[in-house]
Design an enzyme around this catalytic site. Structure first.
Site, PDB file in Angstrom:
ATOM      1  N   ASP A  38       0.717  -1.305   0.074  1.00  0.00           N
ATOM      2  CA  ASP A  38      -0.058  -0.208  -0.088  1.00  0.00           C
ATOM      3  C   ASP A  38       0.846   1.320   0.073  1.00  0.00           C
ATOM      4  O   ASP A  38       0.356   2.229  -0.623  1.00  0.00           O
ATOM      5  CB  ASP A  38      -0.944  -0.099   1.157  1.00  0.00           C
ATOM      6  N   LYS A 106     -14.670  -5.009   6.893  1.00  0.00           N
ATOM      7  CA  LYS A 106     -14.229  -5.333   5.675  1.00  0.00           C
ATOM      8  C   LYS A 106     -13.473  -6.572   5.800  1.00  0.00           C
ATOM      9  O   LYS A 106     -12.190  -6.850   6.459  1.00  0.00           O
ATOM     10  CB  LYS A 106     -13.243  -4.244   5.215  1.00  0.00           C
ATOM     11  N   CYS A 396      36.772  -9.807   9.805  1.00  0.00           N
ATOM     12  CA  CYS A 396      36.080  -9.533  11.072  1.00  0.00           C
ATOM     13  C   CYS A 396      36.426  -7.823  11.331  1.00  0.00           C
ATOM     14  O   CYS A 396      37.593  -7.587  11.557  1.00  0.00           O
ATOM     15  CB  CYS A 396      36.365 -10.255  12.207  1.00  0.00           C
ATOM     16  N   CYS A 417      32.832 -14.899  12.566  1.00  0.00           N
ATOM     17  CA  CYS A 417      34.345 -14.754  12.906  1.00  0.00           C
ATOM     18  C   CYS A 417      34.616 -15.878  13.552  1.00  0.00           C
ATOM     19  O   CYS A 417      34.241 -16.273  14.664  1.00  0.00           O
ATOM     20  CB  CYS A 417      34.634 -13.572  13.625  1.00  0.00           C
TER      21      CYS A 417
END
Ligand SMILES: NC(=O)c1ccc[n+]([C@@H]2O[C@H](COP(=O)([O-])OP(=O)(O)OC[C@H]3O[C@@H](n4cnc5c(N)ncnc54)[C@H](O)[C@@H]3O)[C@@H](O)[C@H]2O)c1
Ligand SMILES: [Zn+2]
Length: 665
Positions: A38, A106, A396, A417
């Protein structure tokens, strides 16, 4: 006139929305939430209005999506369109403009058209793209609420919604969609069901029908047939059900607010799935003069209630190793205020999540506070230039070790890591060890731990209890002194007197937290040796309440590592484990005694019955639906309509974290 940027944005939006429409209408498997769809739709609409340009295939010009199923096609004499929508009560009042209106639920299902001639149902069809739908007459008997014969001879065209009741959807959740995933909502399952080739399949899905409009017929009843509400009531004489609706002559904001709350409650009580309310002029003659667009008739307006979405820009992705080694990505966002809180960071979970949204720094994104609590990125508004390599750190960010891709138990791509000495991983492990729920060492803060680790005084957890070796050095540290040392060492000494549960949590066996450790304490009488013996004898932990196969494996795998066993034994020499389990919650010492509490969504690590048992153990009542009598709603991941209801009724909502904190877990 549209400039090049606007044109390109519009083209992208049209393509993306059409893809979403195809997934939603043809595959019944949407990849984004309705409010995201929407939002993008509204953005496109605004651009079209601003530029005056509109693509022929724009979703704002049509409804649904052209049908691609193998079901026979049917043409609708009167097109079946969608509804214009709003989220504002002011818009409802302006729309009403002093006229008589009907406000109805609805239903969140699928538009279905029924045609009767000579009192006989002759055709049942879907809306399709508004002009061409699918013939599903073979499923009429499999849908409840559709009379086959009616005492009315003229042509009658009824339109309504086919849907699945909330509780039925709950019990049908194991059914999967065309992509093999569980159905995201009952609307998609209803759509999949009424379009099934085999009526037996449709019948298994408990689909129901309720009418919301009479398109043709009743012309002879000149005294009342000009009223839409009266037409629907007439249908009840033919065996149709009735949709919950109220008629309004006029209404101010307060009246609408009250009515909306009442109608939502009515839907909940009647087990109906709704995604809003519909306001329509009652007078048929007037409605006909209102006109239409390619997308909707102008005599009605949908009022939608959804989680609010906020636009922001993803500025950066931060990567931080956790104590397991998984490097967690966090989005750094331009600040947005949601429900009165400033949001500027949101978890990105893992690489799969980043990949699925094609997130790159600089993208415009939609952010929500899921269940009003956790900031979440719902959608990337600028997809299309994703580069996995460019967003993934090769090393890392903490220790520089090479990172590694890993597929987690949940099938997600994550970054790791592997360096056990990675400072951040180590720090996180110690923070966990000293935390309140584990060894509970007051004053051993993250900042202090960071300094002690940096000096090389903490390698294993047992080193905490040997910190007195460095007493002189610690006292001399900046900001430390004898008093601070005394306090810290005092807290460390006190922590030696611990419980089985705390000890177990401190060990950091994956997924063994508050709840699992209590279950184990109960099972093994808080005895470390009894627990150890069980591990040695390959005890099947998966049979314990709320445990599963993963937890079982985690325990065995943890103990299979030598350094863990050494830690388990060595640390026991340094502490005293109380043999009696501390009774967790006396009936009086928690804030929930006598309250009614309802749970929605997933509250890890509990099952629904597990969390309800916990609620009962607090002296509270575990309710199944939100009513005015509910005191608290605990709202976990993927909350359902109960959250909307609680908000409407002003009931206090707690995140699982808040709930656990309030009962001291
Ligand atoms: N998630 C996705 O990818 C995706 C894709 C496409 C559409 N959608 C969703 O679907 C919506 C568009 O669907 P739509 O065109 O069916 O519109 P809609 O569902 O917003 O509203 C129109 C429909 O409401 C139904 N309805 C239910 N109760 C009614 C009542 N009492 N009176 C009148 N009508 C009633 C009718 O069937 C009508 O066609 C979008 O707004 C979006 O939320 C989502
Ligand atoms: Zn590292």
């Amino acid at each position: 006139m549209a400039n090049a940027v606007e044109m390109s944005t519009m083209r992208k939006l049209v393509a993306q929305l059409n893809q979403y429409r195809h997934e939603y209408y043809n595959l019944n498997a949407p990849s984004v939430a309705d409010d995201v769809y929407d939002y993008m739709y509204d953005e496109l609409l605004a651009l079209e209005e601003h530029t005056g340009v509109c693509m022929a295939n724009s979703p704002t010009q049509t409804v649904g999506y052209p049908v691609v199923s193998a079901l026979p096609k049917v043409a609708h004499d009167i097109p079946l369109l969608s509804l214009d929508k709003t989220k504002s009560i002011e818009d409802l009042i302006a729309f009403q403009a002093g006229r008589t209106v009907d406000l109805s639920l609805k239903l969140d299902g699928l538009t279905t058209e029924l045609i009767y001639e000579n009192g006989q149902l002759i055709r049942l069809s879907t809306r399709g793209d508004g002009s061409i739908g699918e013939n599903i007459t073979h499923n009429a008997k499999a849908i409840s609420g559709i009379p086959e014969r009616i005492p009315y001879e003229d042509r009658l065209v009824v339109v309504g919604e086919s849907f699945i009741h909330n509780s039925d959807f709950e019990s049908l959740k194991s059914i999967t969609d065309s992509a093999g995933n569980p159905y995201k909502n009952s609307r998609n399952l209803a759509a999949g069901s009424i379009r099934a080739f085999d009526a037996a399949i449709c019948a298994q899905r408990h689909v129901s029908f309720l009418p919301f409009s009479v398109l043709e017929g009743f012309e002879e009843y000149t005294d009342w047939a000009n009223g839409k509400h009266a037409r629907l009531l007439k249908l009840t004489e033919f065996g149709f059900g009735v949709i919950h609706a109220v008629q309004l002559q006029d209404g101010d904001k307060a009246q609408y607010e009250q009515l909306i709350a009442q109608m939502r409650e009515a839907a909940e009580m009647s087990d109906l799935p709704i995604d809003g309310l519909v306001l329509t002029y009652d007078e048929v003659d007037y409605s006909r003069t209102c006109g239409r667009t390619g997308h909707h008739f102008k005599d009605g307006l949908a009022f939608k209630f959804e989680d609010e979405l906020y636009e922001s820009v993803l500025r950066d992705i931060e990567w931080t190793p956790s104590r397991t080694g998984e490097i967690a990505p966090v989005a750094v966002l331009d600040s947005v205020v949601i429900d009165g809180c400033t949001v500027s960071r949101a978890s990105l979970h893992n690489l799969s999540f980043i990949e699925s949204l094609e997130l790159m720094p600089g993208c415009r994104v939609l952010v929500s506070k899921r269940n009003m609590i956790i900031p979440h990125i719902e959608e990337n508004l600028e997809r299309g230039h994703f580069d996995l390599d460019a967003v993934t750190p090769k090393h890392c960010p903490c220790c520089g070790a090479e990172t590694r891709f890993h597929i987690t138990d949940g099938g997600k791509k994550a970054l790791f890591c592997d360096n056990p000495d990675c400072a951040m991983r180590k720090l996180r492990r110690f923070v966990h060890f000293a935390s309140k729920k584990a060894m509970d060492i007051e004053g051993l803060s993250e900042a202090t731990l960071e300094r002690l680790i940096a000096r090389g005084w903490l390698h294993s957890f047992t080193d905490v209890y040997r910190l007195d070796h460095y007493m002189q050095e610690i006292i001399c540290m900046d900001g430390f002194g004898e008093k601070s040392w005394d306090n810290l060492w005092g807290a460390i000494q006190r922590s030696r007197n611990t419980t089985f549960e705390r000890y177990l949590i401190a060990m950091d066996i994956p997924m063994i937290g508050n709840h699992a450790s209590k279950v184990l304490a109960k099972q093994f009488g808080s005895s470390p040796s009894a627990f150890e013996e069980a591990v040695e004898n390959d005890f099947d932990f998966s049979q314990l309440p709320d445990f599963g196969e993963t937890l079982r494996q985690n325990i065995h795998q943890w103990f299979a590592q030598e350094e863990n066993r050494i830690l388990w034994e060595e640390l026991q020499e340094m502490v005293t484990i109380q043999t009696v389990t501390t009774e967790t919650h006396s009936m009086e010492d928690n804030p929930f005694v006598g309250c009614t509490m309802v749970v929605t969504g997933k509250v890890e690590p509990y099952t629904r019955s597990g969390i309800n048992a916990k609620i009962e153990s607090l002296g509270a009542v575990a309710g199944s639906s939100v009513t005015k009598k509910t005191d608290y709603l605990i709202c976990g991941e993927n909350a359902g309509s109960k959250l909307d209801k609680a908000r409407a009724l002003g009931i206090r909502v707690l995140s699982p974290g808040e709930f656990f904190r309030m009962i001291g877990e």
